[in-house]
Design a protein around this motif. Structure first.
Motif, PDB file in Angstrom:
ATOM      1  N   ALA A 113       0.830  -1.202   0.000  1.00 56.30           N
ATOM      2  CA  ALA A 113       0.000   0.000   0.000  1.00 56.30           C
ATOM      3  C   ALA A 113       0.865   1.253   0.000  1.00 56.30           C
ATOM      4  O   ALA A 113       0.547   2.241  -0.681  1.00 56.30           O
ATOM      5  N   ALA A 114       1.973   1.216   0.747  1.00 54.08           N
ATOM      6  CA  ALA A 114       2.864   2.375   0.784  1.00 54.08           C
ATOM      7  C   ALA A 114       3.482   2.638  -0.584  1.00 54.08           C
ATOM      8  O   ALA A 114       3.729   3.791  -0.953  1.00 54.08           O
ATOM      9  N   ALA A 115       3.707   1.584  -1.329  1.00 53.56           N
ATOM     10  CA  ALA A 115       4.354   1.728  -2.630  1.00 53.56           C
ATOM     11  C   ALA A 115       3.406   2.250  -3.700  1.00 53.56           C
ATOM     12  O   ALA A 115       3.842   2.929  -4.643  1.00 53.56           O
ATOM     13  N   GLN A 116       2.110   1.949  -3.568  1.00 52.92           N
ATOM     14  CA  GLN A 116       1.210   2.290  -4.674  1.00 52.92           C
ATOM     15  C   GLN A 116      -0.089   2.961  -4.246  1.00 52.92           C
ATOM     16  O   GLN A 116      -1.029   3.059  -5.048  1.00 52.92           O
ATOM     17  N   ARG A 117      -0.124   3.480  -3.058  1.00 53.40           N
ATOM     18  CA  ARG A 117      -1.370   4.082  -2.571  1.00 53.40           C
ATOM     19  C   ARG A 117      -1.727   5.319  -3.391  1.00 53.40           C
ATOM     20  O   ARG A 117      -0.892   6.019  -3.965  1.00 53.40           O
ATOM     21  N   ARG A 192      -7.460   2.865  22.579  1.00 47.94           N
ATOM     22  CA  ARG A 192      -6.852   4.176  22.312  1.00 47.94           C
ATOM     23  C   ARG A 192      -5.391   4.012  21.925  1.00 47.94           C
ATOM     24  O   ARG A 192      -4.886   4.725  21.045  1.00 47.94           O
ATOM     25  N   ARG A 193      -4.705   3.089  22.573  1.00 48.11           N
ATOM     26  CA  ARG A 193      -3.324   2.815  22.188  1.00 48.11           C
ATOM     27  C   ARG A 193      -3.269   2.231  20.776  1.00 48.11           C
ATOM     28  O   ARG A 193      -2.375   2.561  19.988  1.00 48.11           O
ATOM     29  N   ALA A 194      -4.232   1.378  20.467  1.00 46.91           N
ATOM     30  CA  ALA A 194      -4.280   0.790  19.129  1.00 46.91           C
ATOM     31  C   ALA A 194      -4.543   1.855  18.062  1.00 46.91           C
ATOM     32  O   ALA A 194      -4.006   1.775  16.952  1.00 46.91           O
ATOM     33  N   ILE A 195      -5.341   2.858  18.397  1.00 44.89           N
ATOM     34  CA  ILE A 195      -5.612   3.937  17.447  1.00 44.89           C
ATOM     35  C   ILE A 195      -4.317   4.666  17.094  1.00 44.89           C
ATOM     36  O   ILE A 195      -4.055   4.981  15.925  1.00 44.89           O
ATOM     37  N   ALA A 196      -3.484   4.918  18.095  1.00 45.96           N
ATOM     38  CA  ALA A 196      -2.192   5.572  17.843  1.00 45.96           C
ATOM     39  C   ALA A 196      -1.325   4.696  16.933  1.00 45.96           C
ATOM     40  O   ALA A 196      -0.605   5.212  16.057  1.00 45.96           O
ATOM     41  N   GLU A 197      -1.413   3.383  17.122  1.00 45.92           N
ATOM     42  CA  GLU A 197      -0.658   2.469  16.257  1.00 45.92           C
ATOM     43  C   GLU A 197      -1.178   2.527  14.822  1.00 45.92           C
ATOM     44  O   GLU A 197      -0.394   2.474  13.858  1.00 45.92           O
ATOM     45  N   HIS A 198      -2.481   2.649  14.663  1.00 35.99           N
ATOM     46  CA  HIS A 198      -3.066   2.771  13.329  1.00 35.99           C
ATOM     47  C   HIS A 198      -2.596   4.067  12.661  1.00 35.99           C
ATOM     48  O   HIS A 198      -2.329   4.088  11.447  1.00 35.99           O
ATOM     49  N   GLU A 199      -2.505   5.121  13.437  1.00 33.59           N
ATOM     50  CA  GLU A 199      -2.056   6.399  12.869  1.00 33.59           C
ATOM     51  C   GLU A 199      -0.622   6.288  12.355  1.00 33.59           C
ATOM     52  O   GLU A 199      -0.288   6.857  11.302  1.00 33.59           O
ATOM     53  N   ALA A 200       0.217   5.564  13.072  1.00 35.41           N
ATOM     54  CA  ALA A 200       1.606   5.377  12.638  1.00 35.41           C
ATOM     55  C   ALA A 200       1.664   4.612  11.322  1.00 35.41           C
ATOM     56  O   ALA A 200       2.480   4.924  10.439  1.00 35.41           O
ATOM     57  N   ILE A 201       0.801   3.622  11.179  1.00 34.14           N
ATOM     58  CA  ILE A 201       0.741   2.862   9.925  1.00 34.14           C
ATOM     59  C   ILE A 201       0.291   3.766   8.793  1.00 34.14           C
ATOM     60  O   ILE A 201       0.893   3.799   7.702  1.00 34.14           O
ATOM     61  N   ILE A 205       2.323   4.905   5.320  1.00 35.86           N
ATOM     62  CA  ILE A 205       1.768   4.646   3.988  1.00 35.86           C
ATOM     63  C   ILE A 205       1.626   5.954   3.220  1.00 35.86           C
ATOM     64  O   ILE A 205       1.976   6.039   2.028  1.00 35.86           O
ATOM     65  N   GLU A 206       1.141   6.986   3.886  1.00 38.98           N
ATOM     66  CA  GLU A 206       0.979   8.283   3.225  1.00 38.98           C
ATOM     67  C   GLU A 206       2.327   8.820   2.734  1.00 38.98           C
ATOM     68  O   GLU A 206       2.411   9.426   1.656  1.00 38.98           O
ATOM     69  N   ALA A 207       3.390   8.574   3.522  1.00 39.86           N
ATOM     70  CA  ALA A 207       4.726   9.047   3.162  1.00 39.86           C
ATOM     71  C   ALA A 207       5.412   8.141   2.142  1.00 39.86           C
ATOM     72  O   ALA A 207       6.559   8.387   1.768  1.00 39.86           O
ATOM     73  N   ARG A 208       4.735   7.090   1.711  1.00 39.65           N
ATOM     74  CA  ARG A 208       5.289   6.098   0.785  1.00 39.65           C
ATOM     75  C   ARG A 208       6.560   5.453   1.358  1.00 39.65           C
ATOM     76  O   ARG A 208       7.486   5.110   0.613  1.00 39.65           O
ATOM     77  N   ASP A 209       6.563   5.286   2.663  1.00 43.24           N
ATOM     78  CA  ASP A 209       7.692   4.664   3.364  1.00 43.24           C
ATOM     79  C   ASP A 209       7.417   3.162   3.451  1.00 43.24           C
ATOM     80  O   ASP A 209       6.770   2.684   4.387  1.00 43.24           O
ATOM     81  N   VAL A 210       7.907   2.416   2.479  1.00 44.27           N
ATOM     82  CA  VAL A 210       7.607   0.987   2.394  1.00 44.27           C
ATOM     83  C   VAL A 210       8.106   0.219   3.618  1.00 44.27           C
ATOM     84  O   VAL A 210       7.326  -0.473   4.279  1.00 44.27           O
ATOM     85  N   PRO A 211       9.412   0.285   3.964  1.00 45.17           N
ATOM     86  CA  PRO A 211       9.861  -0.452   5.157  1.00 45.17           C
ATOM     87  C   PRO A 211       9.220   0.072   6.442  1.00 45.17           C
ATOM     88  O   PRO A 211       8.943  -0.692   7.369  1.00 45.17           O
ATOM     89  N   GLY A 212       8.956   1.383   6.480  1.00 48.37           N
ATOM     90  CA  GLY A 212       8.322   1.959   7.673  1.00 48.37           C
ATOM     91  C   GLY A 212       6.899   1.470   7.855  1.00 48.37           C
ATOM     92  O   GLY A 212       6.456   1.232   8.987  1.00 48.37           O
ATOM     93  N   ALA A 213       6.166   1.313   6.758  1.00 45.05           N
ATOM     94  CA  ALA A 213       4.788   0.820   6.841  1.00 45.05           C
ATOM     95  C   ALA A 213       4.765  -0.625   7.310  1.00 45.05           C
ATOM     96  O   ALA A 213       3.937  -1.013   8.148  1.00 45.05           O
ATOM     97  N   ARG A 214       5.679  -1.427   6.771  1.00 42.04           N
ATOM     98  CA  ARG A 214       5.760  -2.826   7.195  1.00 42.04           C
ATOM     99  C   ARG A 214       6.083  -2.912   8.692  1.00 42.04           C
ATOM    100  O   ARG A 214       5.459  -3.674   9.437  1.00 42.04           O
ATOM    101  N   LEU A 215       7.061  -2.133   9.117  1.00 43.16           N
ATOM    102  CA  LEU A 215       7.469  -2.149  10.530  1.00 43.16           C
ATOM    103  C   LEU A 215       6.336  -1.678  11.436  1.00 43.16           C
ATOM    104  O   LEU A 215       6.089  -2.272  12.491  1.00 43.16           O
ATOM    105  N   ALA A 216       5.634  -0.630  11.035  1.00 40.35           N
ATOM    106  CA  ALA A 216       4.534  -0.118  11.854  1.00 40.35           C
ATOM    107  C   ALA A 216       3.435  -1.153  12.014  1.00 40.35           C
ATOM    108  O   ALA A 216       2.848  -1.300  13.097  1.00 40.35           O
ATOM    109  N   MET A 217       3.140  -1.902  10.928  1.00 40.01           N
ATOM    110  CA  MET A 217       2.128  -2.953  11.028  1.00 40.01           C
ATOM    111  C   MET A 217       2.623  -4.089  11.913  1.00 40.01           C
ATOM    112  O   MET A 217       1.855  -4.625  12.736  1.00 40.01           O
ATOM    113  N   HIS A 218       3.881  -4.472  11.759  1.00 43.75           N
ATOM    114  CA  HIS A 218       4.437  -5.519  12.620  1.00 43.75           C
ATOM    115  C   HIS A 218       4.351  -5.109  14.086  1.00 43.75           C
ATOM    116  O   HIS A 218       3.978  -5.922  14.952  1.00 43.75           O
TER     117      HIS A 218
END
Length: 238
Positions: A113-117, A192-201, A205-218
């Motif tokens: 998603a980060a690569a092609q959003r 609420r903590r999970a919401i903050a985690e979703h925001e990081a993901i 993705i918005e920044a097209r940071d492929v490794p960052g998106a994967r890491l945030a989801m992990h």
């Protein structure tokens, strides 16, 4: 009848089957308190979270009752209605194994998603987060927004197989065992903590940071696993 070490396949069901057999044979009488989770874990040679999943399965099936601040007790099956068939289906996945599987798949969907959003994909993720926040503010578990968020991510991948896989994984959390487990360990505060985690993901993705998106989801899935793996006592249950 001694407890036996179980193999690492379908752990929680193997554990539940052994405990169910012991109860049926009268090894644990009606009204008796089962051994502590840590003791069962040691005797069975499995993790405490796996024991917890088994105990939740037995509770859903009406064999035991988890009493807050006290322990897990054997119920009188003769005085109760039969268990819901859904709780006995062998096809139901263990909640913790499900989270681990989602970590693998959704780490990659976040990266894709980060690569092609497109802008609309990010907008859908943001809308889902807003829904989650609105529901949490009302004291409601924000499952609707959570589902929409993860589906918005996989939709950005443009792959129907991945989409159906993520839908199947997410909707599996509606099973009776996962639902009961969530009732013990999910709170508005944890969401609420999970919401903050979703925001990081979303931000990665918005920044097209492929490794960052994967890491945030992990990291999100790892923290979800931790929230369900906390001790009963820390959760204020037994």
């Amino acid at each position: 009848m001694p407890l036996q070490t179980v193999e690492p396949q379908r752990l929680y069901r193997q554990i539940a089957e052994q405990l169910r057999a012991l109860i049926a044979k009268g090894e644990f009488a009606v009204g008796a308190r089962l051994p502590a989770e840590r003791d069962l874990s040691r005797q069975l040679g499995v993790s405490r979270p796996s024991v917890r999943e088994a105990l939740i399965a037995l509770e859903v099936e009406g064999w035991v009752e988890v009493r807050t601040g006290s322990g897990v007790y054997v119920l009188d099956r003769k005085a109760r209605r039969t268990a819901a068939p859904a709780a006995q289906e062998a096809s139901e996945w263990g909640p913790l194994e499900l989270i681990r599987a989602r970590r693998v798949i959704e780490g990659e969907t976040a990266a894709i998603a980060a690569a092609q959003r497109k802008a609309r994909d990010v907008a859908a993720m943001t809308s889902a987060i807003e829904t989650m926040r609105e529901l949490a503010d009302r004291g409601v578990m924000p499952l609707e927004g959570d589902r929409a968020f993860h589906l918005a991510i996989v939709a950005a991948c443009g792959n129907v197989v991945l989409t159906e896989t993520v839908i199947n994984y997410w909707d599996s959390r509606n099973g009776p065992i996962f639902t009961r487990l969530g009732g013990y360990f999910e709170t508005v505060q944890s969401w609420r903590r999970a919401i903050a985690e979703h925001e990081a993901i979303r931000d990665a993705i918005e920044a097209r940071d492929v490794p960052g998106a994967r890491l945030a989801m992990h990291e999100h899935m790892d923290k979800s696993h931790q929230r369900f793996s906390t001790s009963w006592r820390r959760a204020g249950k037994v």
